[in-house]
Each structure stands twice: as structure tokens, then as C-alpha cells.
Design a protein around this motif. Sequence first.
Motif, PDB file in Angstrom:
ATOM      1  N   SER A   7      -0.562 -62.316  34.954  1.00 62.28           N
ATOM      2  CA  SER A   7      -1.860 -61.276  34.711  1.00 62.28           C
ATOM      3  C   SER A   7      -2.835 -61.786  33.747  1.00 62.28           C
ATOM      4  N   ARG A   8      -2.094 -62.589  32.686  1.00 63.15           N
ATOM      5  CA  ARG A   8      -2.772 -63.239  31.627  1.00 63.15           C
ATOM      6  C   ARG A   8      -4.039 -64.107  32.200  1.00 63.15           C
ATOM      7  N   LEU A   9      -3.307 -65.056  33.172  1.00 69.81           N
ATOM      8  CA  LEU A   9      -4.162 -65.950  34.038  1.00 69.81           C
ATOM      9  C   LEU A   9      -5.295 -65.331  34.789  1.00 69.81           C
ATOM     10  N   VAL A  10      -4.874 -64.274  35.374  1.00 66.84           N
ATOM     11  CA  VAL A  10      -5.885 -63.473  36.054  1.00 66.84           C
ATOM     12  C   VAL A  10      -6.864 -62.813  35.504  1.00 66.84           C
ATOM     13  N   MET A  11      -6.577 -62.298  34.266  1.00 65.75           N
ATOM     14  CA  MET A  11      -7.477 -61.731  33.264  1.00 65.75           C
ATOM     15  C   MET A  11      -8.578 -62.951  32.599  1.00 65.75           C
ATOM     16  N   SER A  12      -7.844 -64.191  32.291  1.00 60.64           N
ATOM     17  CA  SER A  12      -8.739 -65.196  31.730  1.00 60.64           C
ATOM     18  C   SER A  12      -9.724 -65.729  32.842  1.00 60.64           C
ATOM     19  N   SER A  13      -9.257 -65.901  34.129  1.00 62.34           N
ATOM     20  CA  SER A  13     -10.100 -66.282  35.127  1.00 62.34           C
ATOM     21  C   SER A  13     -11.257 -65.399  35.576  1.00 62.34           C
ATOM     22  N   ALA A  14     -10.855 -64.108  35.391  1.00 67.16           N
ATOM     23  CA  ALA A  14     -11.967 -62.947  35.302  1.00 67.16           C
ATOM     24  C   ALA A  14     -12.934 -63.193  34.439  1.00 67.16           C
ATOM     25  N   LEU A  70     -11.212 -57.284  36.431  1.00 69.01           N
ATOM     26  CA  LEU A  70      -9.675 -57.717  36.168  1.00 69.01           C
ATOM     27  C   LEU A  70      -9.495 -58.348  34.864  1.00 69.01           C
ATOM     28  N   ALA A  71     -10.665 -58.320  34.092  1.00 69.04           N
ATOM     29  CA  ALA A  71     -10.558 -58.910  32.691  1.00 69.04           C
ATOM     30  C   ALA A  71     -10.587 -57.715  31.670  1.00 69.04           C
ATOM     31  N   ARG A  72     -10.498 -56.553  32.335  1.00 66.78           N
ATOM     32  CA  ARG A  72     -10.657 -55.191  31.257  1.00 66.78           C
ATOM     33  C   ARG A  72      -9.377 -55.049  30.818  1.00 66.78           C
ATOM     34  N   LEU A  73      -9.372 -54.910  29.466  1.00 67.46           N
ATOM     35  CA  LEU A  73      -8.204 -54.544  28.548  1.00 67.46           C
ATOM     36  C   LEU A  73      -8.078 -53.125  28.512  1.00 67.46           C
ATOM     37  N   SER A  74      -6.853 -52.497  28.286  1.00 65.93           N
ATOM     38  CA  SER A  74      -6.818 -51.234  27.941  1.00 65.93           C
ATOM     39  C   SER A  74      -6.679 -50.887  26.263  1.00 65.93           C
ATOM     40  N   SER A  98       6.617 -52.505  33.335  1.00 66.14           N
ATOM     41  CA  SER A  98       6.951 -52.903  31.859  1.00 66.14           C
ATOM     42  C   SER A  98       5.959 -53.788  31.232  1.00 66.14           C
ATOM     43  N   VAL A  99       5.088 -54.533  31.872  1.00 70.86           N
ATOM     44  CA  VAL A  99       4.156 -55.340  31.322  1.00 70.86           C
ATOM     45  C   VAL A  99       2.992 -54.254  30.909  1.00 70.86           C
ATOM     46  N   ALA A 100       2.586 -53.408  31.919  1.00 67.45           N
ATOM     47  CA  ALA A 100       1.553 -52.698  31.822  1.00 67.45           C
ATOM     48  C   ALA A 100       1.653 -51.488  30.643  1.00 67.45           C
ATOM     49  N   ILE A 101       2.956 -51.188  30.180  1.00 66.02           N
ATOM     50  CA  ILE A 101       3.177 -50.163  28.863  1.00 66.02           C
ATOM     51  C   ILE A 101       2.578 -50.873  27.685  1.00 66.02           C
ATOM     52  N   GLY A 102       2.564 -52.140  27.761  1.00 62.21           N
ATOM     53  CA  GLY A 102       2.279 -52.772  26.387  1.00 62.21           C
ATOM     54  C   GLY A 102       3.178 -54.014  25.865  1.00 62.21           C
ATOM     55  N   GLY A 103       2.535 -54.849  25.212  1.00 57.76           N
ATOM     56  CA  GLY A 103       3.260 -55.985  25.041  1.00 57.76           C
ATOM     57  C   GLY A 103       4.145 -55.743  24.037  1.00 57.76           C
ATOM     58  N   THR A 120      -2.702 -54.004  24.262  1.00 54.05           N
ATOM     59  CA  THR A 120      -3.699 -54.262  24.977  1.00 54.05           C
ATOM     60  C   THR A 120      -3.480 -54.908  26.539  1.00 54.05           C
ATOM     61  N   PRO A 121      -2.681 -54.273  27.072  1.00 57.67           N
ATOM     62  CA  PRO A 121      -2.543 -55.090  28.270  1.00 57.67           C
ATOM     63  C   PRO A 121      -3.529 -54.922  29.417  1.00 57.67           C
ATOM     64  N   PRO A 122      -4.092 -55.951  30.219  1.00 53.92           N
ATOM     65  CA  PRO A 122      -4.931 -55.953  31.170  1.00 53.92           C
ATOM     66  C   PRO A 122      -4.307 -55.264  32.518  1.00 53.92           C
ATOM     67  N   ARG A 123      -4.504 -53.968  32.324  1.00 47.66           N
ATOM     68  CA  ARG A 123      -3.377 -53.145  33.685  1.00 47.66           C
ATOM     69  C   ARG A 123      -4.276 -53.350  34.897  1.00 47.66           C
ATOM     70  N   HIS A 124      -5.536 -53.685  35.085  1.00 50.46           N
ATOM     71  CA  HIS A 124      -5.887 -54.033  36.590  1.00 50.46           C
ATOM     72  C   HIS A 124      -5.428 -55.358  36.891  1.00 50.46           C
TER      73      HIS A 124
END
Length: 445
Positions: A314-321, A330-334, A159-164, A339-343
Motif C-alpha cells: 500500500s505504501r508503494l501504491v501511495m508513492s506511485s500515486a 490512491l495517495a490520499r492519507l487518512s 489491520s493496516v487500515a486502522i493505523g500503523g 495516517t494509513p493510505p486507506r484507498h
Amino acid sequence: MTSSHDAPAPGPAASRPGDTGRPPARMAGHLRLPGALALAITIVVGSGALVSPGIAYHQAGPSALYAWLVAAAVTVPLLIVFARLGADLPGAGGVAGFVQAGFGRTWAAGVEVLLLGTFGLGIPAIALTGGFYVQQIPGLHAVPAWAAALALLALAGTSVAIGGSVSSRIQIALALVMTAGLTAAAVLGLSGGDPAGHLPPAELSELTVGVMALGAVFFAFTGWEMLSFTTEEYANPRRDFPRVVVISFLTVTTLYVLLAWAVQTQLSEDDPKAASAPIHAVVSAVAPGLAWVVSVLGVLIIAANLVGAVWAASRLVMSSAREGLLPRPLARLSTAQGTPPRHAVAACVVVFGAMVLATLSDTLSLSVLLTVAGQNFFLLYLFSAAAYGRLRTGARRAFGAGTAVVLGLLALTFDPLHLAYALALLLTGYLVARRRQAPTASVPA
């Protein structure tokens, strides 16, 4: 995570993917008040509402109702801090972003590791709670709780990966269903007994007993710190984030007190069902024919809660990356809407799933996961209050510092081993960041 002075201003260019098809640098600003409010309610109301009333009741008896009232009172100044910091410092770093603005990158890294260690306990606990509720659905009793938990995590990640934008519409529908359903369960429990006869005595000693259950109860009041990781996605964070905090707090506090009161009205404090599925037990005691409805509602609530939790994590992981603490991919956005950070989403689901499997041993239990995570989240409020005091002047600085001191004193009532775990996480992140900064500091300008 970006500080307030170097973050791009919200606007069309920052809120949608670029025309080249390349991943954008920042999240899309798609969340407006209805979607943000639904996300707040589904993040906050979850396993804490479904399990914590029974755990606190088992620990403190009728005095457990005081724990809920004290937790709500303690939360008010914390939410003032969150509302202002979230509005002024929107970003995917959330609490760590607040600490970075106030105390620098090294302490922010410590908070990031503390957050990662806390999410790693709390979110698997949420999934396991959902697994227990799946087992209560007729025909699904034989499904292992851990297997159902893994399935719920996978659904949340998808659900999160398909987009906000899509996820926020799902959350709006789920928020309406869960709020109405839990309110009905509480009213049913209260109407089927003698609620006035199950109020705790108005004595200081009973209040003290209730406060000792604060650690178990406070997990239910966590979630706003998770919500702070989504402010980068607000269309207008300065206006909407404080509104979301106030409305969601009033909603969930009323709901929690009603549920806790209903549990004390219908169950005995040593009832084994109180520790695993108290709301299901309450409805079963009053209207056995509706028990399956509560089971389905419980699964829906956990599913919604997991979507919000994985979203925030996932946003925390993205920010830490972004900051280099975690691997850069892990910071890469789709380039999808929102623009979910799917990684980062995938990494979260894998780690949380591994923790669910770890509970198959005898070393971890649902109660331990919930209690430790709740106490760690409490400490995160402490750090946010300290950052607020650091960033403000005058009376507001005194307010932030005073709030941090009070929270520090309350934290002394927690289990020493649990506090040691939090301190170890904090120092690990701090030392790693210091070590990475050292070579840079030695290079001449």
C-alpha cells in the motif's frame, strides 16, 4: 516518493496529522526499534518459511540445504546496500526511491511497475499458503483454500487500515509467537531423526545442484525490500533501519536453515506434502498429536506476513500515486494515527484477491507464483545494488557495481520466460514515464 534533497526532515510536524483535520502530506514517524524489528520479521518470515523448504527439497534433494546457505551468503551484501540506502533515503517509495535517486524518474517508474507485478504474484501466493494451512486445522478441511485466502487478505487489509501504531503492536505479539513456534517445530523435527545423515555431500557437483534451486529458496529471503517501503514511518530511520536489517537477518537465517534441515531429516523428496505444507508434515511425522498446533501457527504466521506485505504494498501504491503513475486518490492519507493510505490499502486487497481467484484456473499454481515472485525480488536487489554504486564513490561504488554484476550473472540461471515477464514490466513503466515526460520537456521555459 521523494528524493533525499526535497524530503522534509523527520520531526514532530512531519510525524503527526495536522490540527485542521485535513489529511497530512507524509506518513507519521511512529515506528521505533521494537515495532520495526517485529515488522521486519513478520514481513520476511512467512510462506517462504512454510513452503519453500519443501519446494527446494523436491527440486534439489539433499543438496537443497546448499541453496539456503548460498541464498544467505548472497543476501549479505544486498542487505548492506539496503541498510545504507534505507537509512539515507527514507521514504514510501522503497526500492523505486533508491533507483529514482540514482537513475532518475523514468527508470524508477519501471521499477515501480516491476514491483507492482511482483507484489501481485507474491502476496496472493502468501494468502493461498495460509488457505492451505487453514484446511489443516481440525474441522476446517472443507473450507476452500481460495476462500480462506480471501478472508486472510481482508483481515490484513483491515489491520493496516486502522493505523500503523496499532498494527505495529499486533506485529510485535505475532513476531514473538511465530519465531518461538517455528524454532520449536525445527528442533522437534531434528530431534526425531538422524539430521547428520541427511546433510548434503561436500562436493562441488552437489553445491551446483543446490544453486539451481536458488530461485525457489530466494523468495524466503525477500522482505527487506518490502521493509524499505516503511522507512518514511520510522521515528529515526538513520539509526534504527540498519539495526533492524542486521538483527532480523541473523534471526531468520538461523530459523530457515533449521527448518530446511528438519524437512530433509523427516521427509522424502518426493513426498507430496513437502510441496504444500512441509512444516506440518515434519511435525506430523514426529508428534502427530501436535499437528493441529502447527496448522494454527501457520495461519498466524501467514496472517502476520500478510499484514506486513499489504502494509508495504500500500505504501508503494501511495508513492506511485504521488508521482502520477497511479491515480492520485490512491495517495490520499487518512487523519487516523499512523495516517494509513486507506484507498491504497483497499486497492491492494481487491487486486490481490482477484489474483487469488485467478489461481482457480489451471494456468497458475502456488509454486509458479512463489518462484516468479522470488526471482523478481532478486532482480530488485540487483537494481538496488546498481543504485548504491551510482550514488556512492570510491570503494563503495565498486562494491555496488560488483554486487550488481554478480547478481546479474546469477539471474541468468532463471527461467527465460520469467525473466521476460520481469523485463516486460520494467519496460512498461519506463516507457509510460518517458511518454508522460515528453510533452513537459517540449514546453519552453
